[in-house]
Design an enzyme around this catalytic site. Structure first.
Site, PDB file in Angstrom:
ATOM      1  N   LYS A   8       0.822  -1.206   0.000  1.00 51.89           N
ATOM      2  CA  LYS A   8       0.000   0.000   0.000  1.00 51.89           C
ATOM      3  C   LYS A   8       0.857   1.256   0.000  1.00 51.89           C
ATOM      4  O   LYS A   8       1.817   1.373   0.758  1.00 51.89           O
ATOM      5  CB  LYS A   8      -0.912   0.004   1.237  1.00 51.89           C
ATOM      6  CG  LYS A   8      -1.855   1.204   1.311  1.00 51.89           C
ATOM      7  CD  LYS A   8      -2.667   1.179   2.598  1.00 51.89           C
ATOM      8  CE  LYS A   8      -3.534   2.418   2.710  1.00 51.89           C
ATOM      9  NZ  LYS A   8      -4.252   2.466   4.004  1.00 51.89           N
ATOM     10  N   CYS A  20      -0.157   0.014   5.791  1.00 54.01           N
ATOM     11  CA  CYS A  20      -0.770  -1.305   5.927  1.00 54.01           C
ATOM     12  C   CYS A  20       0.092  -2.227   6.801  1.00 54.01           C
ATOM     13  O   CYS A  20       1.220  -2.564   6.417  1.00 54.01           O
ATOM     14  CB  CYS A  20      -0.983  -1.927   4.547  1.00 54.01           C
ATOM     15  SG  CYS A  20      -1.457  -3.656   4.591  1.00 54.01           S
ATOM     16  N   VAL A  60      -3.668  -5.864  -1.027  1.00 53.74           N
ATOM     17  CA  VAL A  60      -2.225  -5.887  -0.760  1.00 53.74           C
ATOM     18  C   VAL A  60      -2.021  -6.508   0.618  1.00 53.74           C
ATOM     19  O   VAL A  60      -2.906  -6.414   1.479  1.00 53.74           O
ATOM     20  CB  VAL A  60      -1.616  -4.464  -0.810  1.00 53.74           C
ATOM     21  CG1 VAL A  60      -1.579  -3.943  -2.221  1.00 53.74           C
ATOM     22  CG2 VAL A  60      -2.357  -3.498   0.102  1.00 53.74           C
ATOM     23  N   HIS A 159       0.845   0.499  15.242  1.00 58.27           N
ATOM     24  CA  HIS A 159      -0.427   1.179  14.954  1.00 58.27           C
ATOM     25  C   HIS A 159      -1.153   1.509  16.261  1.00 58.27           C
ATOM     26  O   HIS A 159      -1.702   2.599  16.407  1.00 58.27           O
ATOM     27  CB  HIS A 159      -1.314   0.301  14.064  1.00 58.27           C
ATOM     28  CG  HIS A 159      -0.986   0.406  12.607  1.00 58.27           C
ATOM     29  ND1 HIS A 159      -1.856   0.932  11.682  1.00 58.27           N
ATOM     30  CD2 HIS A 159       0.118   0.081  11.907  1.00 58.27           C
ATOM     31  CE1 HIS A 159      -1.297   0.912  10.475  1.00 58.27           C
ATOM     32  NE2 HIS A 159      -0.100   0.393  10.594  1.00 58.27           N
ATOM     33  N   TRP A 206      -6.213   5.808   9.975  1.00 55.94           N
ATOM     34  CA  TRP A 206      -7.250   5.449  10.948  1.00 55.94           C
ATOM     35  C   TRP A 206      -8.333   6.518  11.087  1.00 55.94           C
ATOM     36  O   TRP A 206      -9.445   6.215  11.566  1.00 55.94           O
ATOM     37  CB  TRP A 206      -6.624   5.160  12.317  1.00 55.94           C
ATOM     38  CG  TRP A 206      -5.925   3.839  12.367  1.00 55.94           C
ATOM     39  CD1 TRP A 206      -4.572   3.607  12.375  1.00 55.94           C
ATOM     40  CD2 TRP A 206      -6.542   2.545  12.386  1.00 55.94           C
ATOM     41  NE1 TRP A 206      -4.308   2.261  12.401  1.00 55.94           N
ATOM     42  CE2 TRP A 206      -5.493   1.580  12.404  1.00 55.94           C
ATOM     43  CE3 TRP A 206      -7.862   2.095  12.388  1.00 55.94           C
ATOM     44  CZ2 TRP A 206      -5.729   0.207  12.421  1.00 55.94           C
ATOM     45  CZ3 TRP A 206      -8.099   0.728  12.402  1.00 55.94           C
ATOM     46  CH2 TRP A 206      -7.053  -0.192  12.438  1.00 55.94           C
ATOM     47  N   LYS A 209     -12.011   5.836  10.124  1.00 59.51           N
ATOM     48  CA  LYS A 209     -12.657   4.802  10.938  1.00 59.51           C
ATOM     49  C   LYS A 209     -13.015   5.349  12.324  1.00 59.51           C
ATOM     50  O   LYS A 209     -14.064   5.035  12.883  1.00 59.51           O
ATOM     51  CB  LYS A 209     -11.738   3.587  11.073  1.00 59.51           C
ATOM     52  CG  LYS A 209     -11.407   2.920   9.737  1.00 59.51           C
ATOM     53  CD  LYS A 209     -10.394   1.805   9.904  1.00 59.51           C
ATOM     54  CE  LYS A 209     -10.047   1.169   8.562  1.00 59.51           C
ATOM     55  NZ  LYS A 209      -9.222   2.044   7.702  1.00 59.51           N
TER      56      LYS A 209
END
Length: 212
Positions: A8, A20, A60, A159, A206, A209
């Site tokens: 990505k 990613c 991916v 993350h 993020w 989301k």
């Protein structure tokens, strides 16, 4: 010969490695095994035709091994382990599921709008279980040497650290000292430094989301 791998790209800048965690897991595996590779950065919002031609699902990461395109990070890392057995990254079956629920617990807490829904405690419980494992078996999941489980967890913990720090001003509890040391060790490895996305790109990834 270098393996071609599609990962990505940053949304809005197809020249920069994107956020990613599954793509990074494969890149980490290649780096740790010293396998040469050539990266194709894919704009996931405008996928090139050649990419869809070799990978109709359009997901991916995908990597070319022996003239065949292979998808799914679980499958890819298994294929790479078979083809390049040294150094071994095989995880014994008794540790293969360590930390496996952390990512989903992190996502639930990150998206939560209700402080009393138990999602924070659920994440802390998963991190505590990881801390207990590392206390007994560390410094890595399988002891002294890094394994495939570490390489799957490292991007997810990154993350978690970046996104929860930004959106919730939340950090892993200091009492989980083995998790802190583990993250510090993983994030300082040369393979990780070479393949990690910039924090701002993790945050941008993020944001939709979190704000949904």
């Amino acid at each position: 010969m270098a393996h071609e791998i599609c990962v990505k790209a940053v949304v809005g800048d197809p020249s920069i490695l994107g956020d990613c965690p599954f793509s990074q897991r494969v890149l980490l595996t290649l780096e740790e095994k010293n396998v040469p590779y050539k990266t194709h950065l894919i704009n996931v919002n405008d996928k090139p035709q050649w990419f869809l031609g070799v990978n109709p699902e359009g997901k991916v990461p995908v990597i070319k091994v022996d003239d065949k395109w292979v998808a799914d990070s679980d499958v890819i890392t298994g294929v790479l382990e078979e083809k390049y057995p040294s150094p071994s990254l095989v995880a014994p079956s008794d540790v293969s599921s360590v930390g496996s629920k952390i990512f989903s617990a992190f996502v639930t807490f990150l998206k939560s709008k209700d402080p009393s829904d138990g999602s924070e405690q659920a994440l802390v419980d998963e991190l505590k279980a990881l801390d207990d494992h590392l206390k007994s078996h560390g410094p890595y999941i399988n002891g002294e040497n890094i394994c495939s489980v570490d390489l799957a967890l490292a991007p997810k913990l990154y993350h978690l650290q970046v996104a929860l720090g930004h959106f919730k001003k939340w950090t892993v509890p200091e009492s989980l000292s083995h998790v802190h040391n583990y993250m510090k060790s993983l994030f300082s490895r040369e393979s990780f430094v070479k393949t990690k996305p910039a924090p701002e790109h993790v945050i941008a990834g993020w944001a939709p989301k979190v704000n949904a």
